[in-house]
Design an enzyme around this catalytic site. Sequence first.
Site, PDB file in Angstrom:
ATOM      1  CD  GLU A  55      -1.244  -2.310   2.183  1.00  0.00           C
ATOM      2  OE1 GLU A  55      -2.003  -2.887   2.981  1.00  0.00           O
ATOM      3  OE2 GLU A  55      -0.035  -2.613   2.046  1.00  0.00           O
ATOM      4  CB  ALA A 157      13.825 -43.850  -2.363  1.00  0.00           C
ATOM      5  CB  ALA A 166      21.630 -53.636  -0.244  1.00  0.00           C
ATOM      6  CB  SER A 171      20.732 -46.572  -0.740  1.00  0.00           C
ATOM      7  OG  SER A 171      21.511 -45.387  -0.695  1.00  0.00           O
ATOM      8  CD1 TRP A 173      21.568 -44.635  -9.312  1.00  0.00           C
ATOM      9  CD2 TRP A 173      20.690 -43.328  -7.712  1.00  0.00           C
ATOM     10  NE1 TRP A 173      22.318 -43.488  -9.260  1.00  0.00           N
ATOM     11  CE2 TRP A 173      21.797 -42.660  -8.290  1.00  0.00           C
ATOM     12  CE3 TRP A 173      19.992 -42.708  -6.696  1.00  0.00           C
ATOM     13  CZ2 TRP A 173      22.213 -41.405  -7.866  1.00  0.00           C
ATOM     14  CZ3 TRP A 173      20.398 -41.465  -6.279  1.00  0.00           C
ATOM     15  CH2 TRP A 173      21.493 -40.822  -6.860  1.00  0.00           C
ATOM     16  NE  ARG A 210      22.491 -33.249  -9.906  1.00  0.00           N
ATOM     17  CZ  ARG A 210      22.393 -33.804  -8.703  1.00  0.00           C
ATOM     18  NH1 ARG A 210      22.499 -33.046  -7.612  1.00  0.00           N
ATOM     19  NH2 ARG A 210      22.158 -35.091  -8.581  1.00  0.00           N
ATOM     20  CD  GLU A 269      16.395 -35.819  -1.197  1.00  0.00           C
ATOM     21  OE1 GLU A 269      16.726 -36.612  -2.091  1.00  0.00           O
ATOM     22  OE2 GLU A 269      16.268 -34.604  -1.385  1.00  0.00           O
ATOM     23  N   GLY A 271      18.484 -39.723   6.040  1.00  0.00           N
ATOM     24  CA  GLY A 271      18.261 -41.157   6.113  1.00  0.00           C
ATOM     25  C   GLY A 271      17.155 -41.521   7.078  1.00  0.00           C
ATOM     26  CB  ALA A 277      14.292 -37.662  14.377  1.00  0.00           C
TER      27      ALA A 277
END
Length: 342
Positions: A55, A157, A166, A171, A173, A210, A269, A271, A277
């Site tokens: 304003e 994932a 594993a 991990s 992919w 990316r 992202e 682990g 947590a």
Amino acid sequence: MAVSDAERRAMTRALALAAQGPRGVNPQVGAIVLSPAGEVLAEGWHHGAGTAHAEVDALAKLSPGAARGGTAVVTLEPCNHTGRTGPCAQALIDAGISRVIYALDDPGDASSGGADRLRAAGVEVEAGEQAAVASELVSDWLTVQRLGRPHVTVKWAQSLDGRAAASDGSSQWITGPAARADVHRRRAASDAIVVGTGTVLADDPALTARDGDALLPHQPIPVVIGSRPTPPDAAVRRHPRSPVLYDTHDLAAVLSDLGERGVQRVFVEGGPTLASAFIAADLADAVLVYVAPVLLGGDRLALTDIGVDGIQEARRLHVDEWIPLGDDLLAVARLSASSEGS
């Protein structure tokens, strides 16, 4: 008094102006000043924390007295408090504005009340014009006001049998290229991407968004949580934006500080330890689970302890979408106790 066509067009324009402002601690707001005849006299928008509100930005483009008897069309209720800038409601009163139309009520305890102040000064006030559009524009900011912290999305994932890696810890992919590309798009839509020091030490992630090898235009702030030091040569230290490192396990304190930095959307992202947590602390509002059609077995679970001892304590999810991504499947879900509406 009904909103006129000229005022409705002015609100549409004000919303477009608001979108030019940056996301941050303050909301994106646009404003138009109309003459008594409905002609556009000035336009303005909020350019960022510490700058003039929309304003005042518009009024500053007019000579003294030029707005008298006019109408201010604003995407958010004019504020009613003094911070780094003065109250916009009083600025409109001082300018001689006789009518104010705004889209959304200000949800802030300190900043709301502008409409009442305007009415008390004899200004005609209409609220709710294009409120749904305005709400969508500042939905992230509104979420922060409701929660008192940034919105948190926890992503992981996993294999079809619920493993994040594993048995040897590898991990990359689990999921395919379509799922990984989707993750990068969602990173770019966030303000901060969060991992724990364990992930930094184990995987040395760049935490960039990316498209193939090219960086996307918007990069989230990289955030690392944990007491172990981040190595001086870690990839995250070469991120286009300076990483924020927290030597703490107090997730609520981390979110509070990020909110003060203007972060509205947090993308977790890390682990299984960090993901668990956030969920256990009731600080996860949404989850993104990328499920790959592979079986890994072993004890590398995608989640660890989240505070569920019996089935009656299960964390219930509301799944908004199931999205196929190549051979993988993405579940987009909200925690049932989340404060964010559907």
